[in-house]
Design an enzyme around this catalytic site. Structure first.
Site, PDB file in Angstrom:
ATOM      1  N   ASP A   1     -11.564 -22.643  90.714  1.00  0.00           N
ATOM      2  CA  ASP A   1     -12.293 -23.745  89.818  1.00  0.00           C
ATOM      3  C   ASP A   1     -12.925 -24.505  90.476  1.00  0.00           C
ATOM      4  OD1 ASP A   1     -12.388 -23.426  86.340  1.00  0.00           O
ATOM      5  OD2 ASP A   1     -13.037 -25.475  87.291  1.00  0.00           O
ATOM      6  N   ASP A   2     -14.401 -25.139  89.920  1.00  0.00           N
ATOM      7  CA  ASP A   2     -14.902 -26.143  90.562  1.00  0.00           C
ATOM      8  C   ASP A   2     -14.374 -27.684  90.445  1.00  0.00           C
ATOM      9  OD1 ASP A   2     -16.551 -24.480  91.655  1.00  0.00           O
ATOM     10  OD2 ASP A   2     -18.135 -24.808  90.098  1.00  0.00           O
TER      11      ASP A   2
ATOM     12  N   GLY B   1      -9.682 -20.793  79.363  1.00  0.00           N
ATOM     13  CA  GLY B   1      -9.245 -19.966  78.556  1.00  0.00           C
ATOM     14  C   GLY B   1      -9.553 -18.497  78.508  1.00  0.00           C
ATOM     15  N   HIS B   2     -10.711 -18.379  79.034  1.00  0.00           N
ATOM     16  CA  HIS B   2     -11.265 -16.871  79.147  1.00  0.00           C
ATOM     17  C   HIS B   2     -10.564 -16.397  80.452  1.00  0.00           C
ATOM     18  CE1 HIS B   2     -14.166 -13.859  79.033  1.00  0.00           C
ATOM     19  NE2 HIS B   2     -14.792 -14.098  80.201  1.00  0.00           N
TER      20      HIS B   2
ATOM     21  N   HIS C   1     -21.455   4.017  69.481  1.00  0.00           N
ATOM     22  CA  HIS C   1     -22.186   5.021  70.317  1.00  0.00           C
ATOM     23  C   HIS C   1     -23.715   4.514  70.698  1.00  0.00           C
ATOM     24  CE1 HIS C   1     -24.608   6.612  67.179  1.00  0.00           C
ATOM     25  NE2 HIS C   1     -23.513   6.379  66.336  1.00  0.00           N
TER      26      HIS C   1
ATOM     27  N   GLY D   1     -17.011 -18.248  80.225  1.00  0.00           N
ATOM     28  CA  GLY D   1     -17.482 -17.824  78.900  1.00  0.00           C
ATOM     29  C   GLY D   1     -18.923 -18.141  78.476  1.00  0.00           C
TER      30      GLY D   1
ATOM     31  N   HIS E   1     -22.570 -11.315  75.666  1.00  0.00           N
ATOM     32  CA  HIS E   1     -21.410 -11.899  75.216  1.00  0.00           C
ATOM     33  C   HIS E   1     -21.088 -10.983  73.643  1.00  0.00           C
ATOM     34  CE1 HIS E   1     -17.999 -14.781  74.102  1.00  0.00           C
ATOM     35  NE2 HIS E   1     -17.452 -13.445  73.944  1.00  0.00           N
TER      36      HIS E   1
HETATM   37  C1  LIG Z   1     -12.583 -16.322  72.484  1.00  0.00           C
HETATM   38  C2  LIG Z   1     -13.679 -17.076  71.777  1.00  0.00           C
HETATM   39  O1  LIG Z   1     -13.587 -18.075  71.239  1.00  0.00           O
HETATM   40  S1  LIG Z   1     -15.530 -16.321  71.901  1.00  0.00           S
HETATM   41  C3  LIG Z   1     -16.636 -17.685  71.117  1.00  0.00           C
HETATM   42  C4  LIG Z   1     -17.397 -16.984  70.056  1.00  0.00           C
HETATM   43  N1  LIG Z   1     -18.148 -18.240  69.209  1.00  0.00           N
HETATM   44  C5  LIG Z   1     -18.804 -17.911  68.482  1.00  0.00           C
HETATM   45  O2  LIG Z   1     -18.929 -16.904  67.713  1.00  0.00           O
HETATM   46  C6  LIG Z   1     -19.615 -19.088  68.351  1.00  0.00           C
HETATM   47  C7  LIG Z   1     -20.879 -18.896  67.299  1.00  0.00           C
HETATM   48  N2  LIG Z   1     -21.638 -19.860  66.940  1.00  0.00           N
HETATM   49  C8  LIG Z   1     -22.153 -20.507  65.777  1.00  0.00           C
HETATM   50  O3  LIG Z   1     -22.037 -19.785  64.810  1.00  0.00           O
HETATM   51  C9  LIG Z   1     -22.906 -21.654  65.636  1.00  0.00           C
HETATM   52  O4  LIG Z   1     -22.633 -22.357  64.462  1.00  0.00           O
HETATM   53  C10 LIG Z   1     -24.395 -21.332  66.002  1.00  0.00           C
HETATM   54  C11 LIG Z   1     -24.614 -21.019  67.432  1.00  0.00           C
HETATM   55  C12 LIG Z   1     -24.973 -20.317  65.080  1.00  0.00           C
HETATM   56  C13 LIG Z   1     -25.220 -22.717  65.610  1.00  0.00           C
HETATM   57  O5  LIG Z   1     -24.711 -23.978  66.270  1.00  0.00           O
HETATM   58  P1  LIG Z   1     -25.559 -25.177  66.643  1.00  0.00           P
HETATM   59  O6  LIG Z   1     -26.813 -24.843  67.323  1.00  0.00           O
HETATM   60  O7  LIG Z   1     -24.743 -26.269  67.012  1.00  0.00           O
HETATM   61  O8  LIG Z   1     -26.090 -25.553  64.928  1.00  0.00           O
HETATM   62  P2  LIG Z   1     -25.534 -26.406  63.775  1.00  0.00           P
HETATM   63  O9  LIG Z   1     -24.167 -26.475  63.802  1.00  0.00           O
HETATM   64  O10 LIG Z   1     -26.123 -27.925  64.044  1.00  0.00           O
HETATM   65  O11 LIG Z   1     -25.851 -25.860  62.635  1.00  0.00           O
HETATM   66  C14 LIG Z   1     -27.282 -25.770  62.220  1.00  0.00           C
HETATM   67  C15 LIG Z   1     -27.413 -25.165  60.718  1.00  0.00           C
HETATM   68  O12 LIG Z   1     -27.053 -23.624  60.736  1.00  0.00           O
HETATM   69  C16 LIG Z   1     -25.842 -23.620  59.919  1.00  0.00           C
HETATM   70  N3  LIG Z   1     -25.025 -22.951  60.323  1.00  0.00           N
HETATM   71  C17 LIG Z   1     -24.200 -22.952  61.729  1.00  0.00           C
HETATM   72  N4  LIG Z   1     -23.554 -21.771  62.140  1.00  0.00           N
HETATM   73  C18 LIG Z   1     -23.780 -21.104  60.992  1.00  0.00           C
HETATM   74  C19 LIG Z   1     -23.140 -19.791  60.668  1.00  0.00           C
HETATM   75  N5  LIG Z   1     -22.409 -19.184  61.713  1.00  0.00           N
HETATM   76  N6  LIG Z   1     -23.356 -19.082  59.594  1.00  0.00           N
HETATM   77  C20 LIG Z   1     -24.252 -19.653  58.648  1.00  0.00           C
HETATM   78  N7  LIG Z   1     -24.639 -20.968  58.816  1.00  0.00           N
HETATM   79  C21 LIG Z   1     -24.422 -21.523  60.039  1.00  0.00           C
HETATM   80  C22 LIG Z   1     -25.092 -24.844  59.708  1.00  0.00           C
HETATM   81  O13 LIG Z   1     -24.564 -25.161  58.513  1.00  0.00           O
HETATM   82  C23 LIG Z   1     -26.598 -25.911  59.829  1.00  0.00           C
HETATM   83  O14 LIG Z   1     -27.017 -25.604  58.517  1.00  0.00           O
HETATM   84  P3  LIG Z   1     -27.899 -26.997  57.964  1.00  0.00           P
HETATM   85  O15 LIG Z   1     -29.043 -27.437  58.880  1.00  0.00           O
HETATM   86  O16 LIG Z   1     -28.325 -26.739  56.812  1.00  0.00           O
HETATM   87  O17 LIG Z   1     -26.907 -28.139  57.708  1.00  0.00           O
END
Ligand SMILES: CC(=O)SCCNC(=O)CCNC(=O)[C@H](O)C(C)(C)COP(=O)(O)OP(=O)(O)OC[C@H]1O[C@@H](n2cnc3c(N)ncnc32)[C@H](O)[C@@H]1OP(=O)(O)O
Length: 205
Positions: free
Chosen positions: A29-30, A8-9, A125, A60, A134
């Site tokens: 792509d591999d 998708g990226h 800035h 990504g 990212h």
């Molecule tokens: C175009 C695109 O799509 S670009 C892609 C953009 N992607 C993102 O922004 C992804 C961001 N990722 C997240 O926010 C993820 O939830 C992460 C990386 C913070 C954590 O993921 P994981 O390591 O799988 O952790 P997991 O889902 O097991 O959560 C651990 C704990 O943190 C909490 N938690 C996870 N994410 C969040 C969040 N964003 N805010 C608040 N709490 C959170 C969970 O509820 C869980 O709490 P608990 O232990 O009390 O049950």
């Protein structure tokens, strides 16, 4: 321009190229199962012919992108910027970096190589971003924020002015960062709190 990665990226990077009238020659792509991306044929081997052109790595995952970049024999394309993005003329952008639609990168910020400034993200800035960072969609860095190599700022997260965020950390979606963040941690919430260590699979420490 050639594109490595057919996810998708890659589709968004193809849109960036289209917006700037940059022709895409080859997509690699591999995974041999992936035959097309947006009706564009996908090749699975980097031919000597393809290596004559410059590549953007459309991967990504920051760690995997770094791993592939480090093993790659070809050349990298200058940063590509969607026509709707607002990037100050005083900004430095490293090779391989992509700036997605409606992102803003403001005066005198320095962005490393192979970074992703995703859709609608704001880099205010005087920010400094290392390689393979990212900034996810709609995340916002206030002025003078530093983000070291490989860190991902999650979708919709915000960082107040002057904060330093270490390398290979993950800032969760919607987090609000009001204190400096060390290397190799996962941070969530408002205010952001460390919930665990970030385990690396590929990137060298
Ligand atoms: C175009 C695109 O799509 S670009 C892609 C953009 N992607 C993102 O922004 C992804 C961001 N990722 C997240 O926010 C993820 O939830 C992460 C990386 C913070 C954590 O993921 P994981 O390591 O799988 O952790 P997991 O889902 O097991 O959560 C651990 C704990 O943190 C909490 N938690 C996870 N994410 C969040 C969040 N964003 N805010 C608040 N709490 C959170 C969970 O509820 C869980 O709490 P608990 O232990 O009390 O049950």
């Amino acid at each position: 321009m050639n594109i490595y990665g057919a996810s998708g990226h890659a589709k968004v990077i193809m849109d960036i190229a289209k917006s700037q009238n940059i022709p895409v020659s080859v997509i690699i792509d591999d995974n041999p199962q992936i035959k097309f991306v947006l009706d564009y044929p996908v090749e699975h081997i980097v031919s000597p012919e393809a290596l004559k052109d410059e590549f953007i790595m459309a991967i990504g995952d920051n760690e995997i992108r770094k791993k592939v970049v480090e093993g790659f024999k070809g050349k990298f394309h200058a940063a590509v910027i969607h026509i709707s993005a607002a990037v100050s003329s005083s900004v430095q952008l490293g090779k391989g970096t992509v700036v997605m639609p409606n992102a803003s990168v403001n005066s005198e910020s320095k962005i490393g190589m192979h970074c992703i400034i995703n859709t609608g993200a704001t880099v205010e800035h005087d920010c400094v971003l290392g390689n393979f960072v990212h900034i996810s969609p709609n995340a916002a860095l206030a002025g003078g924020v530093e983000v070291e190599e490989g860190t991902q700022i999650g979708i919709g997260a915000v960082v107040i002015p002057g904060i330093k965020i270490g390398k290979w950390s993950t800032i969760g979606a919607g987090a609000v960062i009001i204190d400096d963040i060390p290397d190799y941690v996962v941070v969530v919430g408002n205010p952001g709190r460390i919930i665990k260590k970030r385990v690396l699979n590929y990137a060298k420490k």
